[in-house]
Motif scaffolding. Structure first.
Motif, mmCIF file in Angstrom:
data_model
loop_
_atom_site.group_PDB
_atom_site.id
_atom_site.type_symbol
_atom_site.label_atom_id
_atom_site.label_comp_id
_atom_site.label_asym_id
_atom_site.label_seq_id
_atom_site.Cartn_x
_atom_site.Cartn_y
_atom_site.Cartn_z
ATOM 1 N N CYS A 43 36.072 25.212 -71.564
ATOM 2 C CA CYS A 43 36.988 24.734 -70.525
ATOM 3 C C CYS A 43 36.369 24.976 -69.154
ATOM 4 O O CYS A 43 35.547 25.874 -68.990
ATOM 5 C CB CYS A 43 38.355 25.404 -70.641
ATOM 6 N N GLY A 44 36.772 24.168 -68.198
ATOM 7 C CA GLY A 44 36.333 24.361 -66.818
ATOM 8 C C GLY A 44 34.860 24.061 -66.589
ATOM 9 O O GLY A 44 34.257 24.574 -65.655
ATOM 10 N N LEU A 45 34.231 23.212 -67.416
ATOM 11 C CA LEU A 45 32.822 22.860 -67.186
ATOM 12 C C LEU A 45 32.711 21.963 -65.951
ATOM 13 O O LEU A 45 33.618 21.182 -65.664
ATOM 14 C CB LEU A 45 32.236 22.131 -68.401
ATOM 15 N N GLY A 63 39.307 21.929 -71.364
ATOM 16 C CA GLY A 63 40.339 21.799 -70.339
ATOM 17 C C GLY A 63 39.721 21.667 -68.958
ATOM 18 O O GLY A 63 38.714 22.293 -68.658
ATOM 19 N N MET A 64 40.317 20.809 -68.123
ATOM 20 C CA MET A 64 39.895 20.597 -66.724
ATOM 21 C C MET A 64 38.428 20.181 -66.602
ATOM 22 O O MET A 64 37.783 20.446 -65.590
ATOM 23 C CB MET A 64 40.175 21.834 -65.869
ATOM 24 N N GLN A 66 34.904 18.600 -65.865
ATOM 25 C CA GLN A 66 34.292 17.760 -64.825
ATOM 26 C C GLN A 66 32.856 17.468 -65.244
ATOM 27 O O GLN A 66 32.116 18.391 -65.617
ATOM 28 C CB GLN A 66 34.286 18.484 -63.475
ATOM 29 N N MET A 85 39.110 15.894 -65.268
ATOM 30 C CA MET A 85 38.863 15.239 -63.977
ATOM 31 C C MET A 85 37.835 14.118 -64.108
ATOM 32 O O MET A 85 37.937 13.089 -63.470
ATOM 33 C CB MET A 85 38.334 16.257 -62.956
#
Lengths: 227, 309, 448
Positions: A43-45, A63-64, A66, A85
């Protein structure tokens, strides 16, 4: 290819390693082995890297996201790709509920089926599902496109705003304020480009478009039953 | 708010492994429910007799002479197998209805966890791994079993608040979610004469099923009507002597994953709970649909409702 | 009016109904005319038991006070040290509650940042994302994570000093929202990915989790995305504070924000504001009890909000066990909301200074709760920031004054035993004795 063994080094180390990859990293290919249904994997890459998860994942994988491309070589748990995103998530198996919830951009492809609430509150993401989707999908969808090559469950697109839905098979029921719409040439073109991008072979002319009737856009007491 | 696991074996050769497999699944769900844990296991059939699993906070004094005292009170031979804070009483079937009253008079602090011909229920406060070790769950064998890890919401963290709940002979129920109309339903069911021990919402769900079945419904029918009468969020897993069922509320927010192979049907709140099962890589894995009753049975002629899956 | 009729029979005095009051009748007429429930901003206006019903005893012979201008009374508080590597350090235990860009104008959000930063405390985003103005002017900014996820993105998430997962707010526990379209300007629409000018419906539950078991996993995800650096708060409405606090802590929260029914909102049904939720006074003790039962009191911080107005309220909240308070409505009034200098304009809107609550209509004469460029221009963010800073400092001085008088060298050393209650209701809710007695309703062992 760099290999990260989740069972061996743990979630924090896996994610911290991937987060440390900068914009112009040379190490663009990664795989995560032994996911065993763990939560919050990758998550959050935020880098143009490609990560393959070898197995099934738990809640909130990618998750989230990019920029990154995350392949899940298994099935994906609840909330996969939530608030994505940009970049791309490809799920080889099935996806659980809340797939791509509130996603702002990028693309999610599901080779199997997606469960309930697929694309809930979507805000720009494109989701392409080769199989079926469950109930309450795209609830309050704001923008973006949801493409379903199979069937859709109950209450598709309930209370939606400007998100578009393309379904090839049947729709069990439409949600409040969601209606069937005309498929114009620009929609066929858009759908073709989405299917191409997803790498899915399907004929756009076999799909039906659905979207907001816009009756709930400004309050009217005679619509009170729909609220 | 909890973790649920369940395993229904089709392949008899796995039966000695049931406890071992369920224990692993149960411990994996610790994060979802660290407060207490419980397991319902369907083991040996006690011909012409009835098994009661009972619990005491002071097992040494309560259980030491229980076999003799209960036998004397009933005028029958009673078998008592002590396992930590629990004990399994095996009594002649015809005496079954008098056991609660007899126990209440000779052992007022002993509480009945379950009643059935094959069902045994073990549950205690504490981390799932500690509860499993205390009862030696991994060494148990059987045809099917259900486990639960509990994160208490509004009712107390006690042994009696732990799941599974025994609803009638050989029936048990576990729950993830929270019911929003349990107070009024509890009052109604108590007026109907249904025994409800705690202020726990799940026990009301269990008692509701007992009531429906007392009124003549099959388990499948009781689960169908639960979809109308129980308000709130629930994923239920239920066990019967021969079968295993799953139902989720129509909103279906609380997670549920199932897997089926030629050898077993398995249930987990999360996929993590299933990862160590044999052949999981090739299993059919899916999420149960909302407002749909699923049921598997060892009975060769299950009813239409039971075949809903 | 004649005192008798034409036949000489005296009139009775016209008698207004206590049930159908003029207020009630106007509500009925409004509903009948419009076909929509009354939507408004602000918190509960009805009178409920409050901190006004509590008094500090002070010190005399049995207790010694601290000298007002010489002996130090500390006010700092650290929030989120349990799991986060970068907890928030505040100079004063008064924070600014979440209020959205959209509900408030950009300059009003800027003023909140300026005032809070100058006073050494934090401010909070709202339903609508983080604006560059408020990030830039806030030295410590808490980023709200709401069901709508308007404007939610990982870049802003990583810019935040703390993340507040909003489960509910005191004005409407269990409710979503519907903001009418008037205030959805181009910029607001763009930040929220919505068409301009349409009604904005907010969901009442988060789209991708339900309940404490899922919340634990959501907190894990947010911590992984932000590298376990910043504290994660969970904000809940005052509904079932014992259980909700317990579950937030068990799910892994660093801090619990608890909002009573006097807490404001940008726009919600009046019936919800006035009839759902618990008074702020009634929610503190159960929440503190929950933290104590878990051994987490003062480790997981409790931030109390909902109708906090003065240093006395701050001191009372802390004496009952809160670690800090948050203010929303009071901060807006400090900025100039409902100021009598706009009385003639309030009259044109059919209201009066102090009663204006149609914030969602976007016509705020004070230029604070609006997106109208002409009205916004009336509000100076620098002056607004200065006023907020002054107000925060005065509240802090007031709380210190009381704490010193009770013999405390730190605000967090205030205790329930420093308080008495003026009414039975307040005694029962705050679990402190009725003034002059040793007793409160429900006191264990008293049989009542």
């Amino acid at each position: 290819m760099q290999t990260l063994d989740l069972q061996e080094i743990g979630l924090r180390e896996v994610n911290a390693t991937l987060h440390a990859q900068a914009e112009n990293t040379n190490q663009t290919a990664w795989e995560i082995v032994n996911p065993k249904g763990a939560h919050a994997i990758a998550c959050g890459l935020d880098a143009p890297i490609e990560v393959t998860v070898r197995g099934s994942t738990g809640y909130y994988c990618a998750g989230m996201n990019q920029q990154a491309t995350v392949n899940i070589a298994g099935s994906a748990g609840p909330g996969t790709g939530e608030n994505i995103m940009s970049g791309k998530i490809v799920i080889e198996g099935d996806a659980s509920q809340y797939l791509g919830a509130t996603g702002h951009g990028g693309m999610i492809v599901v080779k199997g089926n997606a469960s309930s609430r697929c694309g809930i509150s979507m805000k720009g993401v494109n989701i392409v599902v080769q199989g079926n989707i469950g109930h309450m999908s795209a609830f309050m969808g704001q923008s973006g496109n949801l493409v379903v090559c199979g069937d859709a469950g109950d209450a598709l697109g309930d209370s939606c705003y400007e998100a578009r839905f393309f379904v090839r098979g049947s729709v069990k029921s439409l949600g409040a304020d969601c209606v069937k719409k005309e498929m114009r040439p620009e929609h066929l073109e858009l759908l073709k480009s989405l299917l191409d991008e997803a790498g899915i072979d399907a004929d756009p002319s076999e799909f039906t478009r659905y979207g907001s009737a816009r009756n709930l856009y400004n309050f009217d007491v005679d619509n009170a039953g729909a609220y | 708010m909890c973790g649920i696991v369940g395993l229904f074996l089709k392949d008899k050769s796995l039966e000695p492994q049931l406890g071992n497999m369920l224990t692993d699944m149960l411990i994996t769900m610790t994060d979802r429910g660290p407060d207490s844990a419980g397991i319902a296991i369907y083991g040996d059939d006690s011909d012409n007799s009835m098994k009661f699993t009972v619990q005491s906070d002071t097992p040494e004094s309560d259980f030491e002479t229980l076999a003799k005292d209960l036998g004397d009170a009933l005028g029958q031979t009673v078998q008592v197998e002590v396992n930590s804070t629990h004990a399994v009483l095996i009594v002649p079937a015809k005496e079954a209805d008098s056991i609660r009253a007899t126990l209440a008079s000779i052992r007022p602090n002993v509480r009945v966890m379950s009643r059935g011909q094959t069902l045994e229920i073990y549950k205690e406060v504490g981390l799932p791994k500690d509860v499993a070790a205390r009862f030696g769950l991994s060494g148990m064998h059987g045809t099917h079993g259900i486990g639960h890890t509990r994160m208490a919401t509004e009712s107390a963290v006690t042994t009696m608040g732990a799941h599974p709940f025994n609803t009638g002979d050989d029936q048990c129920l576990v729950h993830n979610g929270s019911l929003s109309n349990h107070n009024s339903l509890r009052r109604k069911l108590r007026r109907e004469g249904i025994h409800i021990e705690t202020e726990n919402d799940t026990e009301v769900g269990a008692a509701y099923l007992t009531w429906k079945m007392r009124e003549g419904a099959s388990l499948g029918e009781a689960l169908e009507s639960a979809l109308d009468d129980l308000d709130g969020f629930f994923t239920f897993v239920v066990g019967t002597k021969d079968g295993f069922g799953v139902v989720r509320d129509p909103i279906a927010c609380k997670p549920a994953v199932m897997a089926e192979t030629d050898q077993y049907v398995a249930f987990g709140s999360e996929y993590r709970a299933l990862v160590n099962l044999p052949g999981i890589e090739d299993a059919r894995v899916w999420e149960p649909e909302p407002a749909t009753v699923y049921f598997w049975s060892h009975d060769s002629a299950p009813t239409t409702k039971e075949k809903a899956a | 009016m004649n005192s008798h009729d034409s036949k000489g029979i005296p009139h009775t005095t016209p008698r207004q109904s206590a049930t159908f009051t003029q207020d009630v009748n106007s509500d009925i007429r409004r509903a009948a005319a419009t076909g929509i429930y009354d939507i408004r901003g602000g918190g509960a206006k009805r009178k409920v038991p409050s901190f006004d019903d509590l008094l500090f005893m002070g010190a005399s012979i049995s207790r010694y006070p601290l000298e007002g201008y010489r002996e130090k009374c500390e006010t700092s508080v650290t929030i989120g040290g349990l799991h986060a590597s970068n907890p928030i350090e505040l100079d004063i235990p008064i924070t600014i509650a979440g209020m959205s860009f959209g509900a408030l104008s950009g300059p009003a959000k800027e003023a909140l940042g300026r005032g809070a930063s100058a006073a050494g405390t934090s401010t909070t985003t709202g339903d609508g994302g983080m604006t560059p103005e408020e990030r830039g002017h806030s030295s410590k900014l808490v980023y709200q994570y709401l069901p709508s996820r308007y404007g939610m993105n990982p870049n802003d998430l990583r810019k935040a000093d703390a993340i507040e997962i909003v489960v509910g707010q005191g004005a409407k526990p269990g409710g979503g929202g519907m903001l009418l379209g008037q205030k959805i300007s181009d910029r607001v629409a763009e930040m929220r990915n919505l068409p301009k000018g349409i009604d904005q419906r907010s969901a009442c539950r988060h789209p991708d989790w339900t309940g404490p078991d899922d919340l634990e996993i959501k907190i894990l995800e947010l911590r992984e995305i932000t590298g376990w650096k910043v504290p994660i708060y969970v904000k809940v409405a005052g509904a079932r504070p014992y259980y909700d606090t317990t579950l937030a802590v068990k799910a892994g929260a660093d801090a619990v924000v608890l909002d009573g029914m006097q807490g404001g909102t940008a726009a919600t049904q009046d019936v919800f504001i006035e009839h759902v939720g618990l008074p702020t006074l009634a929610i503190v003790r159960p929440a503190v009890q929950a933290l104590q039962d878990l051994g987490m009191h003062r480790k997981v911080q409790l931030i109390l909000s909902g109708g906090i107005r003065s240093g006395a309220d701050v001191a009372k909240a802390m004496a009952l066990g809160a670690d800090a308070v948050a203010i929303g409505t009071a901060a807006l009034i400090a900025l100039g909301d409902n100021d009598p200098k706009w009385e003639s304009e309030y009259n044109k809107l059919g209201t009066t200074a102090g009663a204006y609550d149609d914030w969602h209509e976007g016509m705020d004469p004070a230029g604070i709760t609006t997106q109208d460029p002409d009205l916004m221009a009336r509000f100076d963010p620098i002056e607004g920031g200065r006023r907020l800073k002054n107000y925060l400092k005065v509240m802090t001085l007031e709380a210190q004054t009381i704490a010193r008088a009770c013999g405390k060298n730190h605000l967090h050393n205030l205790e329930p035993e420093d308080l008495v209650a003026l009414t039975m209701e307040a005694a029962a809710m705050a679990r402190v004795p009725l003034a002059g007695t040793e007793w409160y309703p429900g006191k264990p062992g008293t049989g009542y």
